[in-house]
Design a protein around this motif. Sequence first.
Motif: not given
Lengths: 142, 142
Positions: A10-12, A18, A21-22, A25-26, A28, A42-44, A49
């Motif tokens: 994803l272009r951010v 960003a 956040y991940y 905060e989350l 990951w 890693p998302v799977g 990602l």
Amino acid sequence: MEPRISILTLRVDDLEAATRYYVDELGWQPLLAVPGEVTFLPVGHGVVLGLFDARGFDADAGRPLAAPLTLAHNVGSEAEVDAVTDEMVAAGGTLVRAPARASWGGYHGFVEDPAGYCWEIAHNPAWRVAPDGTVAIGPVEA
Amino acid sequence: MEPRISILTLRVDDLEAATRYYVDELGWQPLLAVPGEVTFLPVGHGVVLGLFDARGFDADAGRPLAAPLTLAHNVGSEAEVDAVTDEMVAAGGTLVRAPARASWGGYHGFVEDPAGYCWEIAHNPAWRVAPDGTVAIGPVEA
């Protein structure tokens, strides 16, 4: 061409926000994070990602893309990059960037599908997926 | 929130052309295809690429999204949808649509990350991932 997404990039505009956040905060765990450039999460099983700084993202495909994302399809050799790129174009895709060496040590080409979404067909010698789906980027350990 | 993408959904203006490219030309097997609405293509272990007709895509989140994609994160219950949605908002995400019943029989909410990318937190009772990563959508077989 095998139906497989290796990396959704994803272009951010604000990579630091960003990533915060991940990761902060989350909670990951990043696979790799290069401040100002990219964060890989890693998302799977075998899937990552990528958060890609906008400037780097725009330079990567060689021209502006219609959508702010790329779908990477990693393959095992440079010859496969050439073959899959050709296959996607023969199927009706649009060549965005012919396969060539990448700054990160691999080899990649870019093809847009008829809806305008861009695939990056890549060979990254440092990309490894373990049988349990864990992805690693880096030199093969002794 | 577990780091996991279940479905990457892309907004497409011409669903028929996009489906023809992936299914007829590249030979990918759709998990489910509803002409004029959506085509789901398995693209990895527990991961699906969704091609969503633009009109349906725009209606789904309840308001126009900044980017032409959503990242679905499927969970096992409606309570988990509520919990993950709350967690993403507490972490700094923006609530796009509070969790509610979906037309397809499940329950989902939408949250944008700080970069403007929208996650769909969903419980789909018909979504199943086998141990080998194969995804199925439909009633549990007897």
